[in-house]
Design a protein around this motif. Structure first.
Motif, mmCIF file in Angstrom:
data_model
loop_
_atom_site.group_PDB
_atom_site.id
_atom_site.type_symbol
_atom_site.label_atom_id
_atom_site.label_comp_id
_atom_site.label_asym_id
_atom_site.label_seq_id
_atom_site.Cartn_x
_atom_site.Cartn_y
_atom_site.Cartn_z
ATOM 1 N N TRP A 172 0.812 -1.214 0.000
ATOM 2 C CA TRP A 172 0.000 0.000 0.000
ATOM 3 C C TRP A 172 0.846 1.264 0.000
ATOM 4 N N LYS A 173 0.306 2.300 -0.626
ATOM 5 C CA LYS A 173 0.842 3.648 -0.540
ATOM 6 C C LYS A 173 -0.323 4.593 -0.801
ATOM 7 N N ASN A 174 -0.510 5.538 0.084
ATOM 8 C CA ASN A 174 -1.607 6.506 -0.066
ATOM 9 C C ASN A 174 -2.959 5.817 -0.262
ATOM 10 N N ASP A 175 -3.233 4.794 0.534
ATOM 11 C CA ASP A 175 -4.491 4.048 0.482
ATOM 12 C C ASP A 175 -4.750 3.370 -0.860
ATOM 13 N N THR A 176 -3.687 3.014 -1.574
ATOM 14 C CA THR A 176 -3.811 2.364 -2.875
ATOM 15 C C THR A 176 -2.840 1.193 -2.949
ATOM 16 N N LEU A 177 -3.287 0.106 -3.559
ATOM 17 C CA LEU A 177 -2.379 -1.010 -3.823
ATOM 18 C C LEU A 177 -1.402 -0.592 -4.912
ATOM 19 N N VAL A 178 -0.109 -0.823 -4.684
ATOM 20 C CA VAL A 178 0.878 -0.270 -5.613
ATOM 21 C C VAL A 178 1.853 -1.268 -6.237
ATOM 22 N N TYR A 179 1.923 -2.513 -5.769
ATOM 23 C CA TYR A 179 2.879 -3.449 -6.364
ATOM 24 C C TYR A 179 2.162 -4.549 -7.114
ATOM 25 N N PRO A 180 2.549 -4.740 -8.369
ATOM 26 C CA PRO A 180 3.384 -3.917 -9.229
ATOM 27 C C PRO A 180 2.604 -2.724 -9.776
ATOM 28 N N SER A 181 3.316 -1.744 -10.257
ATOM 29 C CA SER A 181 2.695 -0.520 -10.758
ATOM 30 C C SER A 181 1.872 -0.797 -12.013
ATOM 31 N N GLY A 182 0.569 -0.544 -11.923
ATOM 32 C CA GLY A 182 -0.300 -0.707 -13.088
ATOM 33 C C GLY A 182 0.011 0.309 -14.174
ATOM 34 N N HIS A 183 0.393 1.530 -13.763
ATOM 35 C CA HIS A 183 0.812 2.537 -14.741
ATOM 36 C C HIS A 183 1.948 1.979 -15.600
ATOM 37 N N THR A 184 2.909 1.384 -14.905
ATOM 38 C CA THR A 184 4.090 0.866 -15.583
ATOM 39 C C THR A 184 3.756 -0.351 -16.427
ATOM 40 N N VAL A 185 2.935 -1.248 -15.904
ATOM 41 C CA VAL A 185 2.566 -2.448 -16.658
ATOM 42 C C VAL A 185 1.912 -2.061 -17.980
ATOM 43 N N SER A 186 0.980 -1.122 -17.933
ATOM 44 C CA SER A 186 0.292 -0.748 -19.173
ATOM 45 C C SER A 186 1.269 -0.140 -20.180
ATOM 46 N N LEU A 187 2.114 0.775 -19.722
ATOM 47 C CA LEU A 187 3.076 1.409 -20.624
ATOM 48 C C LEU A 187 4.084 0.406 -21.170
ATOM 49 N N VAL A 188 4.694 -0.364 -20.299
ATOM 50 C CA VAL A 188 5.768 -1.269 -20.721
ATOM 51 C C VAL A 188 5.232 -2.406 -21.594
ATOM 52 N N ALA A 189 4.041 -2.884 -21.321
ATOM 53 C CA ALA A 189 3.477 -3.939 -22.175
ATOM 54 C C ALA A 189 3.315 -3.438 -23.605
ATOM 55 N N VAL A 190 2.777 -2.239 -23.761
ATOM 56 C CA VAL A 190 2.587 -1.678 -25.105
ATOM 57 C C VAL A 190 3.934 -1.363 -25.754
ATOM 58 N N LEU A 191 4.866 -0.801 -24.988
ATOM 59 C CA LEU A 191 6.182 -0.499 -25.551
ATOM 60 C C LEU A 191 6.925 -1.773 -25.960
ATOM 61 N N THR A 192 6.794 -2.823 -25.178
ATOM 62 C CA THR A 192 7.443 -4.090 -25.523
ATOM 63 C C THR A 192 6.859 -4.649 -26.816
ATOM 64 N N VAL A 193 5.550 -4.544 -26.957
ATOM 65 C CA VAL A 193 4.917 -4.970 -28.204
ATOM 66 C C VAL A 193 5.465 -4.148 -29.375
ATOM 67 N N LEU A 194 5.557 -2.836 -29.205
ATOM 68 C CA LEU A 194 6.091 -1.994 -30.284
ATOM 69 C C LEU A 194 7.527 -2.377 -30.655
ATOM 70 N N VAL A 195 8.329 -2.685 -29.654
ATOM 71 C CA VAL A 195 9.709 -3.111 -29.921
ATOM 72 C C VAL A 195 9.706 -4.416 -30.717
ATOM 73 N N LEU A 196 8.867 -5.356 -30.337
ATOM 74 C CA LEU A 196 8.813 -6.641 -31.039
ATOM 75 C C LEU A 196 8.249 -6.492 -32.453
ATOM 76 N N VAL A 197 7.308 -5.586 -32.619
ATOM 77 C CA VAL A 197 6.700 -5.376 -33.934
ATOM 78 C C VAL A 197 7.667 -4.679 -34.883
ATOM 79 N N THR A 198 8.343 -3.654 -34.393
ATOM 80 C CA THR A 198 9.198 -2.852 -35.274
ATOM 81 C C THR A 198 10.608 -3.415 -35.410
ATOM 82 N N ARG A 199 11.123 -3.977 -34.326
ATOM 83 C CA ARG A 199 12.505 -4.479 -34.292
ATOM 84 C C ARG A 199 13.502 -3.388 -34.691
ATOM 85 N N LYS A 200 13.276 -2.180 -34.210
ATOM 86 C CA LYS A 200 14.119 -1.029 -34.533
ATOM 87 C C LYS A 200 14.815 -0.532 -33.268
ATOM 88 N N ALA A 201 16.089 -0.231 -33.377
ATOM 89 C CA ALA A 201 16.877 0.239 -32.234
ATOM 90 C C ALA A 201 16.332 1.556 -31.692
#
Length: 185
Positions: A101-130
């Motif tokens: 908990w932090k500030n009355d919210t469940l925080v581990y793992p960060s949902g903000h981060t999961v949503s961003l990183v999941a989409v970014l990982t997909v983009l990396v796999l789709v594009t395969r560009k440095a």
């Protein structure tokens, strides 16, 4: 991609164990919070911009469009479904399981981060560009600083979210197959 997925998944699960059921930051969490404490609220809000749902959705749509343009219909469906699966597993399974908990919210793992990183990982796999890898890493670093600085998450929440999102995408993503060699006869 199973080995990196397994390593990321295991690290995500293990990283949260020392903090499960609590609200106390770890030593690294406190140090990073101190680093971001001097940043103004305006700068911090700008840093978390990549985690905004409309930005994450736009990046997800971009991944789907790129797949469809390349004729990769299966990957287009996965580009939509896999990040949603990662977000759902985080919200329904992991956050209640770890009970951090932090500030009355469940925080581990960060949902903000999961949503961003999941989409970014997909983009990396789709594009395969440095350059997509570099831009993704910069977006993640900015978001991490903003999430910690605004007090939404501890750094360990962001790290756990990153590891979990990468694990889910890698385990669900099809292994690229080499193009068949032309027939010689």
């Amino acid at each position: 991609m199973w080995v990196p997925a397994a390593v990321c998944g295991l690290l995500a699960l293990l990283l949260g164990l020392p903090f499960a059921g609590g609200s106390t930051p770890g030593a690294i969490d406190a140090v990073v919070a101190g680093w971001t404490a001097h940043l103004s609220p305006g700068v911090l809000r700008a840093l978390v911009f990549p985690t905004e749902p409309y930005v994450v959705c736009a990046l997800g749509v971009l991944a789907v469009v790129l797949c469809l343009r390349a004729g990769r219909k299966r990957e287009a469906a996965l580009a939509l479904a896999v990040p949603l699966l990662a977000i759902l597993l985080t919200a329904v399974l992991l956050k209640p399981l770890y009970d951090r908990w932090k500030n009355d919210t469940l925080v581990y793992p960060s949902g903000h981060t999961v949503s961003l990183v999941a989409v970014l990982t997909v983009l990396v796999l789709v594009t395969r560009k440095a350059f997509v890898v570099v831009l993704s890493a910069l977006a993640l670093l900015a978001a991490a600083a903003g999430l910690v600085g605004l007090g939404y998450h501890y750094l360990t929440d962001v790290a756990g979210g990153t590891l979990f999102a990468v694990a889910v995408v890698l385990v669900m993503w099809p292994v690229p197959r080499p193009a068949p060699a032309p027939s010689a006869g």
